[in-house]
Each structure stands twice: as structure tokens, then as C-alpha cells.
Scaffold this active site. Structure first.
Site, PDB file in Angstrom:
ATOM      1  N   SER A 189       0.790  -1.226   0.000  1.00 43.40           N
ATOM      2  CA  SER A 189       0.000   0.000   0.000  1.00 43.40           C
ATOM      3  C   SER A 189       0.827   1.285   0.000  1.00 43.40           C
ATOM      4  O   SER A 189       0.315   2.339  -0.361  1.00 43.40           O
ATOM      5  CB  SER A 189      -0.958   0.001   1.179  1.00 43.40           C
ATOM      6  OG  SER A 189      -0.257  -0.183   2.381  1.00 43.40           O
TER       7      SER A 189
ATOM      8  N   HIS B  33      -5.714  -3.873  -1.915  1.00 38.83           N
ATOM      9  CA  HIS B  33      -5.500  -2.936  -3.024  1.00 38.83           C
ATOM     10  C   HIS B  33      -5.532  -3.631  -4.378  1.00 38.83           C
ATOM     11  O   HIS B  33      -5.425  -2.970  -5.401  1.00 38.83           O
ATOM     12  CB  HIS B  33      -4.157  -2.209  -2.851  1.00 38.83           C
ATOM     13  CG  HIS B  33      -4.130  -1.340  -1.639  1.00 38.83           C
ATOM     14  ND1 HIS B  33      -4.561  -0.037  -1.654  1.00 38.83           N
ATOM     15  CD2 HIS B  33      -3.779  -1.614  -0.363  1.00 38.83           C
ATOM     16  CE1 HIS B  33      -4.452   0.473  -0.436  1.00 38.83           C
ATOM     17  NE2 HIS B  33      -3.977  -0.466   0.367  1.00 38.83           N
TER      18      HIS B  33
ATOM     19  N   LYS C  46     -11.939   0.091  -0.888  1.00 40.26           N
ATOM     20  CA  LYS C  46     -11.098   0.684  -1.935  1.00 40.26           C
ATOM     21  C   LYS C  46     -11.858   0.580  -3.273  1.00 40.26           C
ATOM     22  O   LYS C  46     -12.816   1.312  -3.453  1.00 40.26           O
ATOM     23  CB  LYS C  46      -9.738   0.011  -1.893  1.00 40.26           C
ATOM     24  CG  LYS C  46      -9.181   0.114  -0.430  1.00 40.26           C
ATOM     25  CD  LYS C  46      -7.830  -0.393  -0.228  1.00 40.26           C
ATOM     26  CE  LYS C  46      -7.498  -0.623   1.241  1.00 40.26           C
ATOM     27  NZ  LYS C  46      -7.609   0.530   2.117  1.00 40.26           N
TER      28      LYS C  46
HETATM   29  C1  LIG Z   1      -3.348  -3.810   2.760  1.00 40.80           C
HETATM   30  C2  LIG Z   1      -4.514  -3.487   3.639  1.00 40.80           C
HETATM   31  N1  LIG Z   1      -5.075  -4.459   4.377  1.00 40.80           N
HETATM   32  C3  LIG Z   1      -6.128  -4.207   5.187  1.00 40.80           C
HETATM   33  C4  LIG Z   1      -6.667  -2.952   5.295  1.00 40.80           C
HETATM   34  C5  LIG Z   1      -7.809  -2.711   6.230  1.00 40.80           C
HETATM   35  O1  LIG Z   1      -8.981  -2.530   5.517  1.00 40.80           O
HETATM   36  P1  LIG Z   1     -10.235  -1.673   6.030  1.00 40.80           P
HETATM   37  O2  LIG Z   1      -9.950  -0.241   5.732  1.00 40.80           O
HETATM   38  O3  LIG Z   1     -11.364  -2.214   5.243  1.00 40.80           O
HETATM   39  O4  LIG Z   1     -10.387  -1.929   7.482  1.00 40.80           O
HETATM   40  C6  LIG Z   1      -6.137  -1.917   4.528  1.00 40.80           C
HETATM   41  C7  LIG Z   1      -6.727  -0.562   4.616  1.00 40.80           C
HETATM   42  O5  LIG Z   1      -6.091   0.433   4.628  1.00 40.80           O
HETATM   43  C8  LIG Z   1      -5.027  -2.179   3.694  1.00 40.80           C
HETATM   44  O6  LIG Z   1      -4.467  -1.206   2.958  1.00 40.80           O
END
Ligand SMILES: Cc1ncc(COP(=O)(O)O)c(C=O)c1O
Length: 407
Positions: free
Chosen positions: A196, A224, A255
Site C-alpha cells: 500500500s 489494493h 477501496k
Molecule cells: C493492505 C490493507 N489491508 C487491510 C486494510 C484494512 O482494511 P479496512 O480499511 O477495510 O479496514 C487496509 C486498509 O487500509 C489495507 O491497505
């Protein structure tokens, strides 16, 4: 009087609030006018938002396919509101399962190339639910150092030993597997599919080969990657032609899928177990109806409008190429996530503020997410950005650099 009581009267005990009274960093940034967080958006037009009456081009969102404002998606969300009400007022386990949740699980299992799927209320809870339920005190969780915080927190919650290998260093991962493959509670390898903060893609064929060689289980976080990677937007496995080969895949709806919530997808017995054992599923209320209907509608759009994904990639190539030809360093980005190295924290705040004033919304990325002095401005493109908007972003970067000097 007991000794503890006497001691408490003589010397002040540690006050949990002390750290709050000493926390000044954010207030300093606010007083200097460079505080970038919690910017209140008054209105959103997909690729543009209004903040304090001013329009900004949004290149700081994860709305990769631009589906939050798609007319069909809005219509489906509204219809669900009217049919089911505003919330589920309970856990999936008890009164909080709708036919819509089950329909969504079937659709997701299909597009993610897995046997079965389970929908949680956030992506964060999904990772916590998967890892803390499957791994325990005698297990080991091996993680890429740049994995999302939710994977790290999940391993901590599980009580397993966690070892983090340097980003993308699969030679180190092999060494760790050679050392730990036979631990009593089993081995889990967890990795982001698209990272990310760097915007690069995991080397799935190699990591999958390692997992198989050493009998470890592999979890891919496709937060992502869903909707972005693969011919049908099915994620990292689809991108590499390895659909159905990964043990467990998770994704979020916050997302590309324009909503909130998360999904764990894998073999039916594992999903069935999570459904009855994952505390973050059982002890938390379920995704609200309009949020579920949004994701279902987004999956329809994903199938009907593949040109959106094509446009997303074309936009990513355009913005990254433009930034690079202006001399900006975009590290290892190869996806719609495009970080721009800005150096120190102070400089990054200044850069962020200048871009903001020039009408461009970005996100600063600071340690511990990145190494000291390698702070970044993280940009991410959307399928719905117009060429004119992307040119305006490039122009803003050029003007800001001319004013502040090269990073
Ligand atoms: C790689 C990754 N995993 C998990 C999450 C967590 O997701 P959520 O925002 O739906 O709680 C995110 C969110 O930023 C993320 O970028």
C-alpha cells in the site's frame, strides 16, 4: 493503612493520561499550518472534493475504479436502504445476516477463485479474524516488513511468534522457513498482494512455491488488488494465473469496491471454521445493508465495464510516467499507487501543504510506514480522472517543486 495505599499517598502513581498531556507534535503542525490529517470533506464529486469551500483534485483516495458515484451503484445502495433499513443491529452470528450477505459471499468466492467466502464488517477485522483464529501460541507468522498494520496487529493478537522479513526478500523468507517449518502450531506466511505504500506487487509464484515446499499456509491481503489486478479484477492470484492456488485470500471493500467491509476467501472447511470461531465476526455487528448492496453492484460493474480497469491502468501509466519525466522518484511503483519521495518529515508536510493549496489532495507518508528521510507524498489514480485533471496534478507538482526546491 496498607503499604500500597501509603506509597500512593507519598509518591504520585503513573497516570495513563500523562502521555496525552505530553503529546504536542500534532498541535505544532496545526499551529504551523501544515497539519494534513482529518481534512473535513464537505462534498465529493468522485475525482474532486470540496474542503472549506475549495475544490481539490483527489489523488489521495483508494477509490480506484471511481465507483462511489456510479449511478447504478447509488441506485442499488438506495434500494437496499429502503428494503432492509439503515443497519443490521447485530452480529452475523445472530440477527445480522441478510440474504444479501450470503449472495455477496457467493459472488466473491467466484471472482476470487476460491471455494467459499465470509464477509466481515471491515478489512481490519477480517485480518484479525483470520490470523487470530487460525494461529496460536505455538504457531509462527512470517510477514513482509511492509505489510499493512492490520496483519501485524492480527499476528500480535494471535499470540503467535511473528518474524518480519525485509520487503520482498524471499531469500530471507526461505531461511526463516528452513528454521521454523516444523513448529508445533504451524506456519503462516502473510503478505500484501499490492503493497500500500510502495505500489509494487508481491512475487506470488515464488512465495507460493516456498509455502508449498515447506508445508506452510499462505495468506494474501488483496485490499489494493481486488478490482485492480487480473483480467476480471479478481486480484493477485488472477494476475499471475494462479487462481485457486493460494490457501487464503482476503480483500477489503473500502477501496475499489466503494464501500466498507472485508472478506476472507478459501477452502470451505476453513471458512466454515472462521464463521463459527472468529471473534471479530461474532462479537461485532454486521455490514449494513446499503454497504453490502454497494459491493454487489460494484461487482456487477466490474464484470460489465472492464474498460474501467483498463482506464485505471492507462491513467496510472500516464501519471507515473509524467512524474518520472519531471524528475520525481516514484520508488518501485508499478500499480495505481504512486508514491513520490519528498525526504524529511518537515519537507513532506511543506510539500503536502503546497500541493493542497494548489488544489491537489494527496497523502503524506511518514515513519514508521517508511524509513526516516524517505518520507513520501502518496498519490493514487482513479479510472475516472480525466487527462485534464492528471495534467493539473503534474502542473501542481512542477510549480511546488519550483517553489520549494527538488526533494
Ligand atoms: C493492505 C490493507 N489491508 C487491510 C486494510 C484494512 O482494511 P479496512 O480499511 O477495510 O479496514 C487496509 C486498509 O487500509 C489495507 O491497505
Amino acid at each position: 493503612m496498607g503499604t500500597a495505599q501509603a506509597k500512593a499517598q507519598l509518591q504520585r502513581p503513573v497516570d495513563l493520561f500523562d502521555k496525552c498531556f505530553r503529546f504536542t507534535a500534532a498541535r505544532e503542525a496545526i499551529s504551523q499550518g501544515v497539519y494534513p490529517y482529518f481534512q473535513p470533506i464537505e462534498q465529493s464529486f468522485d475525482t474532486e472534493v470540496v474542503i472549506r469551500g475549495e475544490r481539490k483534485i483527489m489523488v489521495g483516495s483508494n477509490n480506484y475504479l471511481g465507483l462511489t458515484h456510479h449511478p447504478y451503484v447509488l441506485e442499488r445502495a438506495q434500494a437496499a436502504l429502503h428494503r432492509y433499513g439503515t443497519g443490521c443491529t447485530g452480529s452475523r452470528f445472530l440477527n445480522g445476516t441478510l440474504d444479501l450477505h450470503e449472495e455477496l459471499e457467493l459472488r466473491l468466492a467466484q471472482i476470487m477463485g476460491q471455494e467459499s467466502a465470509l464477509v466481515f464488517s471491515t478489512g481490519y477485522q477480517t485480518n484479525l479474524g483470520i490470523i487470530a483464529t487460525l494461529a496460536g501460541r505455538n504457531s509462527i507468522v512470517l510477514q513482509d516488513r511492509l505489510n499493512h498494520a492490520s496483519l501485524v496487529d492480527a499476528a500480535q493478537l494471535s499470540g503467535a511468534q511473528m518474524v518480519r522479513y525485509p520487503h520482498g526478500d524471499l531469500t530471507m523468507l526461505r531461511r526463516l522457513l528452513e528454521q521454523h517449518w516444523d513448529v508445533a502450531g504451524g506456519v503462516l506466511i502473510a503478505t500484501d498482494g499490492i503493497f500500500s505504500m510502495e505500489g509494487d506487487i508481491v512475487d506470488l509464484p515464488t512465495i507460493l512455491g516456498l509455502a508449498r515446499e515447506f508445508g506452510a499456509r499462505l495468506l494474501i491481503d488483496d485490499a489494493h488488488a481486488i478490482g485492480v489486478l487480473g483480467d476480471m479484477g479478481g486480484g493477485t492470484s488472477q494476475h499471475f494465473g494462479l487462481e485457486g492456488e493460494v490457501d487464503l485470500v482476503m480483500a477489503t471493500f473500502s477501496k475499489s469496491l466503494a464501500s466498507i467491509g472485508g472478506v476472507a476467501a478459501g477452502p470451505e472447511p476453513v471458512i466454515h471454521y472462521l464463521k463459527h470461531q472468529a471473534r471479530t465476526l461474532i462479537f461485532s455487528a454486521s455490514m449494513p445493508p446499503s454497504a453490502v448492496a454497494t459491493v454487489l453492484a460494484c461487482i456487477d460493474v466490474l464484470e460489465r465495464e472492464p474498460e474501467r480497469r483498463e482506464q485505471l491502468w492507462a491513467n496510472a501509466v500516464y501519471l507515473r510516467g509524467g512524474l518520472q519525466s519531471l524528475g520525481f522518484e516514484t520508488v518501485t511503483s508499478e500499480t495505481p499507487i504512486i508514491p513520490v519521495v519528498t525526504g524529511t518529515m518537515e519537507r513532506t508536510f511543506e510539500f503536502w501543504r503546497a500541493l493542497f493549496d494548489a488544489g491537489v489532495f494527496t497523502n503524506p507518508v511518514l515513519p514508521p510506514a517508511v524509513p526516516e528521510n524517505s518520507c513520501r507524498i502518496r498519490t493514487s489514480v482513479m479510472a475516472t480522472h480525466t487527462p485534464d485533471q492528471l495534467n493539473q496534478v503534474l502542473d501542481a507538482f512542477t510549480r511546488v517543486r519550483a517553489r520549494l526546491g527538488a526533494p
